[in-house]
Design an enzyme around this catalytic site. Structure first.
Site, PDB file in Angstrom:
ATOM      1  N   ASP A  61       0.852  -1.202   0.000  1.00  0.00           N
ATOM      2  CA  ASP A  61       0.000   0.000   0.000  1.00  0.00           C
ATOM      3  C   ASP A  61       0.886   1.250   0.000  1.00  0.00           C
ATOM      4  OD1 ASP A  61      -1.924   1.896   0.375  1.00  0.00           O
ATOM      5  OD2 ASP A  61      -2.384   1.341   2.455  1.00  0.00           O
ATOM      6  N   ASP A  69      -1.858  -1.117  -3.950  1.00  0.00           N
ATOM      7  CA  ASP A  69      -2.047  -0.367  -5.197  1.00  0.00           C
ATOM      8  C   ASP A  69      -0.887  -0.605  -6.163  1.00  0.00           C
ATOM      9  OD1 ASP A  69      -0.036   1.418  -4.058  1.00  0.00           O
ATOM     10  OD2 ASP A  69      -1.675   2.065  -2.754  1.00  0.00           O
ATOM     11  N   ASP A 240     -10.085 -15.191 -17.002  1.00  0.00           N
ATOM     12  CA  ASP A 240     -10.968 -15.593 -15.909  1.00  0.00           C
ATOM     13  C   ASP A 240     -12.138 -16.434 -16.434  1.00  0.00           C
ATOM     14  OD1 ASP A 240     -11.856 -15.070 -13.040  1.00  0.00           O
ATOM     15  OD2 ASP A 240     -13.601 -14.331 -14.131  1.00  0.00           O
ATOM     16  N   GLU A 300      -7.869 -19.878 -16.592  1.00  0.00           N
ATOM     17  CA  GLU A 300      -8.439 -20.414 -15.358  1.00  0.00           C
ATOM     18  C   GLU A 300      -9.296 -21.601 -15.772  1.00  0.00           C
ATOM     19  OE1 GLU A 300     -11.184 -19.574 -11.477  1.00  0.00           O
ATOM     20  OE2 GLU A 300     -11.665 -18.612 -13.364  1.00  0.00           O
TER      21      GLU A 300
HETATM   22  C1  NOJ Z   1     -12.641 -16.722 -10.842  1.00  0.00           C
HETATM   23  C2  NOJ Z   1     -11.860 -15.812  -9.961  1.00  0.00           C
HETATM   24  O1  NOJ Z   1     -10.616 -16.385  -9.683  1.00  0.00           O
HETATM   25  C3  NOJ Z   1     -12.706 -15.579  -8.729  1.00  0.00           C
HETATM   26  O2  NOJ Z   1     -11.983 -14.907  -7.723  1.00  0.00           O
HETATM   27  C4  NOJ Z   1     -13.935 -14.815  -9.151  1.00  0.00           C
HETATM   28  O3  NOJ Z   1     -14.797 -14.667  -8.049  1.00  0.00           O
HETATM   29  C5  NOJ Z   1     -14.692 -15.542 -10.276  1.00  0.00           C
HETATM   30  N1  NOJ Z   1     -13.825 -16.060 -11.293  1.00  0.00           N
HETATM   31  C6  NOJ Z   1     -15.668 -14.620 -10.954  1.00  0.00           C
HETATM   32  O4  NOJ Z   1     -15.018 -13.733 -11.797  1.00  0.00           O
HETATM   33 CA    CA Z   2      -3.519   2.250  -1.361  1.00  0.00          CA
END
Ligand code: NOJ
Ligand code: CA
Length: 578
Positions: A61, A69, A240, A300
């Site tokens: 931070d 950040d 994702d 993912e």
């Molecule tokens: C997978 C991500 O790793 C997770 O943290 C998130 O809640 C879900 N996808 C939704 O985007």
């Molecule tokens: Ca910050």
């Protein structure tokens, strides 16, 4: 100088032409080189790189508001470089209402003010270049925030310009959603919006409506977004929830399975809203764009077997370079037979293996593998293990210092919404997302302000500053192994062969390349072990003159004599074979 004269002579003209040809040749060489393999084995940069996931809220931070950040990340770039990290994947840092802590994006081409500005982002890329650390962003293609201008327009009327950017349907009747699909975060995956009296679909929270990838405008905009970031210096994306990009157009009900999940919903096989074949067509398109920038796509990809995982590489290896193999994270015990089985399977797949032991959605590896008494030794063992396998490792911040989960004790302290709805069965993911532990100062040196999540009391012993001073720390073990894997040809390029395959306690294997070999022996049991290796069938030594081992890295009481290794409980040894 000839090339400066106003009217060039025939000789200087031909020199000029030659020079121009040379420049052109160089340019095209570098353009081609960008996409050509980087070494004799055809390995590209992402095959030798060590990736490291950063949860930006929790890393460092810089402005003391309790939330990490981008400037905080920049300030730690030399730490990352010295650790042996080549690329950082930053969980979403785009503008977001933060319902799912950034996985609900309200603007794909900007930075959330709590994390900084686009100028800070550019600064971070520049700092990364100085320290040889590439930047990988998290791309959230499946859904936006419900506050994204596209969705606000989409919900405003049935005829709005963005109506078809999301998935809207009539219900089956009063109070009855279009089908039985369940949100992974609890309840129906459909929410009725009163403005237009239709339901919208959301695989995750209702504040995360699914985009309609069958709409070409959505596809084009999203592909353009990846281009925009590549041009800004991003070296790839972690994609994702790719499995969920498409839904059955007929919206057929999913088969219901016996029992209920942690959220109290019926168990279900997501046959019609998960892993649809169209996902692969889209991955090919994303890859095509990525290839123009020599970028990497990490997926993912939650799969339950290798055949499923294999599909994500694409038939011509034209989908994801690095689909994450999460099956390793599901071996929640130190089981050499199970690890051997997993590695053999992924080695036989046609893509490059990816190893992960922790991330922001699962309990930290320190707790998952730890036995409560030897957790540090086990953390070192696991580091020495997955960082010496053939493949690309993706670390999770804090893993290198043995950070542990710090789960909330009271429901009212929970920040992750699934922890509140699923309490007490499901405590949510706060525990694995606590601030990075830098030193022994208050809040582990993460921030002068109260951090958004509390650090566990163990930060006093498990932090970067203290562990840097301790030759026997988890951090120093990680550093040694990472340094070795960046320079040792057998670890960089070599094959993997499991040794002593029937040993239930010691996991051992050989990585070898062009006559050079490294042997790794890991005692996954709580009793001392002695192991003998006959490497002659693999071309090292013979029955009468066995190969000998030169120790490169070892736990305190581990040793090698000739071709025999002694390991203390949870001990490890990495040796060169002669
Ligand atoms: C997978 C991500 O790793 C997770 O943290 C998130 O809640 C879900 N996808 C939704 O985007
Ligand atoms: Ca910050």
């Amino acid at each position: 100088m000839p090339w400066c004269s106003a009217s060039p002579s025939p000789t200087s003209l031909s020199r000029f032409v030659l020079l121009a040809i040379l420049v052109l040749l160089c340019c095209s060489f570098f353009a081609v080189a960008q996409n050509t393999p980087v070494d004799a084995e055809g390995h590209q940069w992402w095959q030798h790189a060590v990736f490291y996931e950063i949860y930006p809220r929790s890393f460092a931070d810089s402005n003391n508001d309790g939330i990490g950040d981008l400037n905080g990340i920049s300030s730690k770039m030399s730490y990352l470089h010295n650790l042996g990290v080549d690329a950082i994947w930053i969980s979403p840092c785009y503008p977001s209402p933060q319902v799912d802590f950034g996985y609900d994006v309200s603007d794909y081409e900007n930075i959330d003010p709590m994390y900084g500005t686009l100028a800070d982002f550019d600064g971070m890329v520049a700092e990364g270049r100085k320290q040889n650390v590439k930047i990988i962003l998290d791309f959230v293609p499946n859904h936006t925030s419900d506050q994204h201008p596209w969705f606000l327009d989409s919900k405003s009327s049935r005829t709005s310009a963005h109506r078809d950017w999301y998935i809207w349907r009539d219900g089956k009747g009063p109070g009855k959603p279009p089908n039985n699909w369940i949100s992974i975060f609890g309840g129906s995956a459909w929410t009725l919006d009163p403005t237009t009296n239709q339901y919208f679909y959301h695989f995750f929270y209702k504040q995360q409506p699914d985009l309609n990838w069958r709409n070409p405008a959505v596809e084009k905009t999203m592909l353009d977004t990846t281009r925009w970031w590549y041009q800004r210096g991003v070296s790839g994306f972690r994609l994702d929830a790719v499995d969920t990009l498409f839904e059955d157009p007929e919206l057929r009900d999913n088969p219901v399975l016996p029992g209920t999940n942690a959220q109290g919903d019926p168990n279900m096989e997501n046959q019609y809203n998960d892993k649809l074949p169209q996902v692969h067509e889209e991955l090919q398109k994303l890859r095509k764009v990525a290839d123009d920038y020599n970028a990497v796509l990490i997926g993912e990809t939650w799969t339950s077997n290798i055949a499923e995982l294999d599909r994500y590489y694409g038939q011509g290896s034209h989908e994801l370079q690095l689909p994450m193999d999460f099956m390793f994270t599901m071996v929640n015990q130190l089981s050499p037979p199970e690890f051997r089985r997993q590695i053999a399977a992924v080695d036989a797949a046609h893509g490059w293996p990816v190893f992960v032991i922790s991330n922001h959605d699962i309990q930290r590896s320190y707790n998952r593998y730890g036995d409560g008494k030897n957790n540090d030794a086990i953390a070192k063992l696991m580091g020495a293990f997955y960082l010496t396998l053939r493949g690309t490792p993706i670390m999770y911040y804090g893993e290198e210092i043995g950070m542990e989960n710090n789960d909330p004790i009271r429901r009212e302290d929970v920040k992750d919404p699934i922890g509140r709805t699923g309490w007490p069965k499901e405590k949510g993911r706060d525990g694995e997302r606590t601030p990075m532990q830098w030193n022994t100062a208050p809040n582990a040196g993460f921030s002068d302000a109260t951090p958004w999540l509390p650090v566990p009391p163990t930060y006093m012993t498990h932090n970067v500053a203290s562990e840097s001073q301790d030759a026997n720390s988890v951090l120093n073990l990680y550093k040694k192994v990472l340094a070795l894997r960046h320079t040792n040809q057998a670890l960089l390029e070599g094959s993997y062969v499991a040794l002593n395959k029937n040993d239930p306690n010691v996991m051992s294997y050989l990585r070898s390349y062009k006559g050079e070999a490294v042997l790794v022996a890991l005692n996954m049991s709580s009793t001392p072990r002695k192991v003998r290796f006959d490497l002659s069938p693999l071309g090292f030594g013979s029955a009468s003159a066995p190969s000998s081992l030169k120790v490169l890295i070892a736990s305190q009481a581990a040793s090698a004599q000739s071709n025999e290794v002694s390991l203390e409980p949870f001990g490890l040894l990495i040796a060169e074979v002669h």
